[in-house]
Design a protein around this motif. Sequence first.
Motif, PDB file in Angstrom:
ATOM      1  N   ALA A 172      57.182  -0.754  -8.502  1.00 39.56           N
ATOM      2  CA  ALA A 172      56.173  -0.717  -7.452  1.00 39.56           C
ATOM      3  C   ALA A 172      56.364   0.563  -6.645  1.00 39.56           C
ATOM      4  N   VAL A 173      55.274   1.065  -6.107  1.00 36.95           N
ATOM      5  CA  VAL A 173      55.341   2.237  -5.233  1.00 36.95           C
ATOM      6  C   VAL A 173      54.764   1.844  -3.875  1.00 36.95           C
ATOM      7  N   GLY A 174      55.482   2.204  -2.851  1.00 39.46           N
ATOM      8  CA  GLY A 174      55.040   1.848  -1.516  1.00 39.46           C
ATOM      9  C   GLY A 174      55.052   3.028  -0.574  1.00 39.46           C
ATOM     10  N   TRP A 175      54.395   2.830   0.549  1.00 38.64           N
ATOM     11  CA  TRP A 175      54.406   3.797   1.638  1.00 38.64           C
ATOM     12  C   TRP A 175      55.072   3.163   2.849  1.00 38.64           C
ATOM     13  N   PHE A 176      55.910   3.942   3.470  1.00 38.55           N
ATOM     14  CA  PHE A 176      56.558   3.565   4.718  1.00 38.55           C
ATOM     15  C   PHE A 176      56.317   4.689   5.718  1.00 38.55           C
ATOM     16  N   ARG A 177      56.500   4.408   6.985  1.00 40.83           N
ATOM     17  CA  ARG A 177      56.349   5.477   7.967  1.00 40.83           C
ATOM     18  C   ARG A 177      57.384   5.313   9.072  1.00 40.83           C
ATOM     19  N   GLN A 178      57.684   6.422   9.715  1.00 40.29           N
ATOM     20  CA  GLN A 178      58.603   6.397  10.848  1.00 40.29           C
ATOM     21  C   GLN A 178      58.059   7.303  11.938  1.00 40.29           C
ATOM     22  N   ALA A 179      57.722   6.684  13.047  1.00 41.54           N
ATOM     23  CA  ALA A 179      57.217   7.417  14.201  1.00 41.54           C
ATOM     24  C   ALA A 179      58.389   7.921  15.037  1.00 41.54           C
ATOM     25  N   PRO A 180      58.174   8.953  15.823  1.00 38.26           N
ATOM     26  CA  PRO A 180      59.262   9.492  16.654  1.00 38.26           C
ATOM     27  C   PRO A 180      59.863   8.416  17.546  1.00 38.26           C
ATOM     28  N   LYS A 237      47.738  10.072 -13.939  1.00 38.55           N
ATOM     29  CA  LYS A 237      48.217  11.242 -13.196  1.00 38.55           C
ATOM     30  C   LYS A 237      49.560  10.986 -12.514  1.00 38.55           C
ATOM     31  N   ASN A 238      50.086   9.785 -12.680  1.00 38.21           N
ATOM     32  CA  ASN A 238      51.343   9.411 -12.001  1.00 38.21           C
ATOM     33  C   ASN A 238      51.241   9.593 -10.489  1.00 38.21           C
ATOM     34  N   MET A 239      50.110   9.237  -9.954  1.00 32.70           N
ATOM     35  CA  MET A 239      49.859   9.430  -8.534  1.00 32.70           C
ATOM     36  C   MET A 239      49.567   8.097  -7.855  1.00 32.70           C
ATOM     37  N   VAL A 240      50.039   7.992  -6.635  1.00 36.76           N
ATOM     38  CA  VAL A 240      49.685   6.887  -5.752  1.00 36.76           C
ATOM     39  C   VAL A 240      49.116   7.498  -4.476  1.00 36.76           C
ATOM     40  N   TYR A 241      48.026   6.918  -4.021  1.00 38.47           N
ATOM     41  CA  TYR A 241      47.326   7.466  -2.859  1.00 38.47           C
ATOM     42  C   TYR A 241      47.319   6.470  -1.708  1.00 38.47           C
ATOM     43  N   LEU A 242      47.384   6.992  -0.520  1.00 32.89           N
ATOM     44  CA  LEU A 242      47.195   6.169   0.680  1.00 32.89           C
ATOM     45  C   LEU A 242      46.020   6.771   1.445  1.00 32.89           C
ATOM     46  N   GLN A 243      44.910   6.062   1.433  1.00 37.71           N
ATOM     47  CA  GLN A 243      43.733   6.497   2.171  1.00 37.71           C
ATOM     48  C   GLN A 243      43.795   5.905   3.567  1.00 37.71           C
ATOM     49  N   MET A 244      43.761   6.762   4.562  1.00 37.51           N
ATOM     50  CA  MET A 244      43.883   6.323   5.951  1.00 37.51           C
ATOM     51  C   MET A 244      42.617   6.717   6.700  1.00 37.51           C
ATOM     52  N   ASN A 245      41.926   5.715   7.191  1.00 40.71           N
ATOM     53  CA  ASN A 245      40.684   5.934   7.933  1.00 40.71           C
ATOM     54  C   ASN A 245      40.836   5.457   9.372  1.00 40.71           C
ATOM     55  N   SER A 246      39.918   5.885  10.209  1.00 44.92           N
ATOM     56  CA  SER A 246      39.910   5.470  11.618  1.00 44.92           C
ATOM     57  C   SER A 246      41.291   5.637  12.245  1.00 44.92           C
ATOM     58  N   LEU A 247      41.859   6.787  12.037  1.00 49.23           N
ATOM     59  CA  LEU A 247      43.218   7.033  12.513  1.00 49.23           C
ATOM     60  C   LEU A 247      43.284   7.026  14.025  1.00 49.23           C
ATOM     61  N   ILE A 248      44.397   6.532  14.524  1.00 49.63           N
ATOM     62  CA  ILE A 248      44.664   6.471  15.963  1.00 49.63           C
ATOM     63  C   ILE A 248      45.970   7.202  16.247  1.00 49.63           C
ATOM     64  N   PRO A 249      46.179   7.627  17.486  1.00 50.47           N
ATOM     65  CA  PRO A 249      47.412   8.369  17.794  1.00 50.47           C
ATOM     66  C   PRO A 249      48.686   7.610  17.407  1.00 50.47           C
ATOM     67  N   GLU A 250      48.626   6.296  17.455  1.00 48.99           N
ATOM     68  CA  GLU A 250      49.798   5.485  17.098  1.00 48.99           C
ATOM     69  C   GLU A 250      50.139   5.575  15.617  1.00 48.99           C
ATOM     70  N   ASP A 251      49.268   6.147  14.817  1.00 49.76           N
ATOM     71  CA  ASP A 251      49.566   6.352  13.404  1.00 49.76           C
ATOM     72  C   ASP A 251      50.392   7.609  13.166  1.00 49.76           C
ATOM     73  N   THR A 252      50.617   8.374  14.213  1.00 52.83           N
ATOM     74  CA  THR A 252      51.437   9.572  14.090  1.00 52.83           C
ATOM     75  C   THR A 252      52.845   9.203  13.636  1.00 52.83           C
ATOM     76  N   ALA A 253      53.267   9.785  12.532  1.00 45.32           N
ATOM     77  CA  ALA A 253      54.569   9.448  11.953  1.00 45.32           C
ATOM     78  C   ALA A 253      54.818  10.339  10.741  1.00 45.32           C
ATOM     79  N   VAL A 254      56.046  10.296  10.280  1.00 50.60           N
ATOM     80  CA  VAL A 254      56.358  10.843   8.963  1.00 50.60           C
ATOM     81  C   VAL A 254      56.152   9.710   7.965  1.00 50.60           C
ATOM     82  N   TYR A 255      55.353   9.984   6.962  1.00 48.11           N
ATOM     83  CA  TYR A 255      55.037   8.992   5.942  1.00 48.11           C
ATOM     84  C   TYR A 255      55.824   9.303   4.672  1.00 48.11           C
ATOM     85  N   TYR A 256      56.449   8.265   4.140  1.00 46.68           N
ATOM     86  CA  TYR A 256      57.270   8.387   2.954  1.00 46.68           C
ATOM     87  C   TYR A 256      56.716   7.511   1.837  1.00 46.68           C
ATOM     88  N   CYS A 257      56.763   8.010   0.609  1.00 49.04           N
ATOM     89  CA  CYS A 257      56.513   7.115  -0.506  1.00 49.04           C
ATOM     90  C   CYS A 257      57.855   6.758  -1.130  1.00 49.04           C
TER      91      CYS A 257
END
Length: 124
Positions: A33-41, A76-96
């Motif tokens: 499985a491939v996932g996305w995680f994030r870490q905000a400041p 293509k060995n690719m996984v995508y994360l489509q992010m819409n309606s972004l808000i300031p609280e989404d600010t982070a480093v995103y990791y797969c």
Amino acid sequence: DVQLQASGGGLVQAGGSLRLSCLASGFSFDDYAVGWFRQAPGKEREAVACIDKKDNVTYVVDSMRGRFTIAADSAKNMVYLQMNSLIPEDTAVYYCAADLAGRKIVAGVPYDYWGQGTLVTVSS
């Protein structure tokens, strides 16, 4: 070796969209499985979404469902994360990340294999 490379981060205004990409190598989507995680400041890392083709499961954390979607292109060995309606609280480093046990993400348990992060900054 399992390798993952995230890209696509940047600066976007609130309400905007970004698509993050994760290039995977060294393993098959049929096994991992491939996932996305994030870490905000100043905050702990949190789960975002995962896709597990082995179990035919896609999962997005409740708080992001409806705004974020995850998809994979096995050819293509690719996984995508489509992010819409972004808000300031989404600010982070995103990791797969990748793991044999994709369901870990539901419990917020980190995956075993990680790529470098990509920074997403949402301005108000």
